[in-house]
Design an enzyme around this catalytic site. Structure first.
Site, mmCIF file in Angstrom:
data_model
loop_
_atom_site.group_PDB
_atom_site.id
_atom_site.type_symbol
_atom_site.label_atom_id
_atom_site.label_comp_id
_atom_site.label_asym_id
_atom_site.label_seq_id
_atom_site.Cartn_x
_atom_site.Cartn_y
_atom_site.Cartn_z
ATOM 1 N N ARG A 1 38.165 46.203 39.137
ATOM 2 C CA ARG A 1 38.639 47.442 38.635
ATOM 3 C C ARG A 1 37.272 48.241 37.951
ATOM 4 O O ARG A 1 36.669 47.404 37.280
ATOM 5 C CB ARG A 1 39.560 47.229 37.270
ATOM 6 C CG ARG A 1 39.134 46.236 36.315
ATOM 7 C CD ARG A 1 40.143 45.843 35.268
ATOM 8 N NE ARG A 1 39.935 44.824 34.595
ATOM 9 C CZ ARG A 1 38.965 44.782 33.209
ATOM 10 N NH1 ARG A 1 38.184 45.903 33.265
ATOM 11 N NH2 ARG A 1 38.845 43.597 32.799
ATOM 12 N N HIS B 1 40.040 47.214 31.122
ATOM 13 C CA HIS B 1 41.151 46.585 31.363
ATOM 14 C C HIS B 1 42.493 47.523 30.973
ATOM 15 O O HIS B 1 43.375 47.607 31.750
ATOM 16 C CB HIS B 1 41.383 45.213 30.543
ATOM 17 C CG HIS B 1 42.505 44.474 30.526
ATOM 18 N ND1 HIS B 1 42.848 43.817 31.672
ATOM 19 C CD2 HIS B 1 43.617 44.484 29.483
ATOM 20 C CE1 HIS B 1 44.159 43.253 31.500
ATOM 21 N NE2 HIS B 1 44.530 43.566 30.106
ATOM 22 N N TYR C 1 30.971 42.747 28.460
ATOM 23 C CA TYR C 1 31.379 41.503 29.333
ATOM 24 C C TYR C 1 30.927 41.684 30.681
ATOM 25 O O TYR C 1 30.797 40.779 31.678
ATOM 26 C CB TYR C 1 32.802 40.872 29.264
ATOM 27 C CG TYR C 1 33.864 41.766 29.512
ATOM 28 C CD1 TYR C 1 34.142 42.040 30.586
ATOM 29 C CD2 TYR C 1 34.218 42.395 28.527
ATOM 30 C CE1 TYR C 1 35.313 42.863 31.126
ATOM 31 C CE2 TYR C 1 35.587 43.536 28.915
ATOM 32 C CZ TYR C 1 36.001 43.695 30.095
ATOM 33 O OH TYR C 1 37.043 44.414 30.474
#
Length: 366
Positions: free
Chosen positions: A265, A269, A279
């Site tokens: 992606r 999120h 991250y």
């Protein structure tokens, strides 16, 4: 292998080595597995590309609408078009989709009006009222749709239907108890189900390598005794092929299949405060951008003289018009009330809610 040299570690290694990534179209847009090409006409190939482009526009526009406060919950989809739409394209109209929260594009191309998709994002109950589409609303609970899928698939089998159920979860979902219960139940009863793991490398911010010691997530289906495969989830042709084959086996009475789709992606999120830069590295993002499903499929179709910039621009403009019309319809939908939610929640309303119902009814009448 005799009891004297039995080695469970070697058994594990042997199984894991069998799970190589299946691919047809490489990152350069070249066919690398000609013998596995799916039976798709030129018109069908073009239609799949149109859907992928349209959905990429929808994603960009939905992010913008979310930031404007005109949409509610939204999970970006850019990068996962091949995984999502290649799989849905392999289905028939009578098949069922049990989606996760990121899987709204599959619902739209299966027949859900875009206006309803927007209403779902806003939390409006009308966004979950399906009349002419074989699907359930997106499941927010991680992995829960796997159990539901096993049940729906068994119901189809008991009724003698020549249709299947497909469901989706992410890499994180494959660690849930519901995941194992769903695939095990479906396998035990040879239910016509297709279980998809969209492995986009992160369960929100938890990297794949910290989620499971398994070399692949696809191999988890072996424990349930069902066919399992790992596929390049950025390759729409490979995705279509493995899902179509799984469907053929299911309707033939051969039971479920587990498919791990390796994808990515490009966005966060969800739009609810996630920051992927905390991250994920820019190098990782750049590496996956080279695998963009739209870029490689565009290159392939251009090589076959099936796709042009003019065609793509036309799809983009059509998507913008469709979105503009749908968001206007969503804006014009009657606002839901507390009493409406109470009315549709229970066949027989509990006494404590009846009291509250009267209170809210009076408030809403003013």
């Amino acid at each position: 292998m005799t009891p004297n040299n039995f080695d469970p570690v070697e058994t594990l290694n042997t199984i894991e080595e069998k799970f190589e990534m299946f691919q047809i179209l490489d990152e350069e847009g070249k066919i690398v597995n000609e013998s596995e090409m799916p039976e798709l006409s030129d018109d069908q190939l073009v239609e799949l590309m149109k859907r992928m482009v349209w959905t990429r526009v929808l994603d960009a526009r939905s992010i913008s609408l979310n930031r404007q406060g005109r949409l509610g919950f939204y999970a970006p989809t850019a990068g996962q078009e091949a995984s999502q739409l290649g799989s849905q394209y392999a289905l028939e109209k009578d098949d069922y989709i049990l989606p996760g929260y990121r899987d709204v594009p599959q619902l739209i191309w299966h027949g859900l009006p875009l206006t309803q998709a927007f209403l779902f994002s806003r939390g409006h109950f009308k966004g979950n009222q399906y009349d002419e589409i074989n699907a359930l609303p997106p499941q927010i609970i991680i992995g829960a749709q796997y159990v539901q899928t096993a049940g729906v698939a068994l119901g189809l089998k008991k009724r003698g239907k020549d249709s299947v159920v497909i469901t989706y979860t992410g890499d994180g979902g494959s660690s849930q108890g519901d995941f194992y219960e769903g695939i095990n139940f479906a396998g035990a009863f040879d239910a016509p189900a297709i279980f998809v793991i969209q492995n986009n490398n992160y369960a929100i911010s938890t990297p794949r390598e910290l989620q499971s010691k398994a070399k692949t997530l696809g191999q988890k289906g072996i424990a349930a005794g069902i066919p399992s495969v790992v596929v390049d989830g950025m390759d729409p042709l490979a995705v279509y092929k493995v899902v179509r084959d799984a469907r053929d086996r299911a309707v033939a009475g051969e039971g479920p299949t587990l498919i791990e789709m390796l994808t990515y992606r490009y966005g966060p999120h969800t739009m609810a405060g996630d920051d992927p830069t905390r991250y994920r590295t820019s190098d990782e993002d750049s590496e996956w951008e080279k695998k963009d499903p739209l870029v490689r499929f565009r290159t392939y179709l251009e090589g076959k003289k099936l796709w042009t910039k003019e065609q793509e621009d036309e799809v983009i403009e059509q998507a913008k018009e469709d979105i503009k019309k749908a968001i206007k319809e969503a804006d014009g939908t009657e606002k839901q009330s507390v009493t409406q939610l109470m009315e549709i929640m229970y066949a027989d309303m509990p006494s404590n809610l009846k009291e509250q119902y009267e209170v809210y009814k009076e408030k809403e009448s003013k």
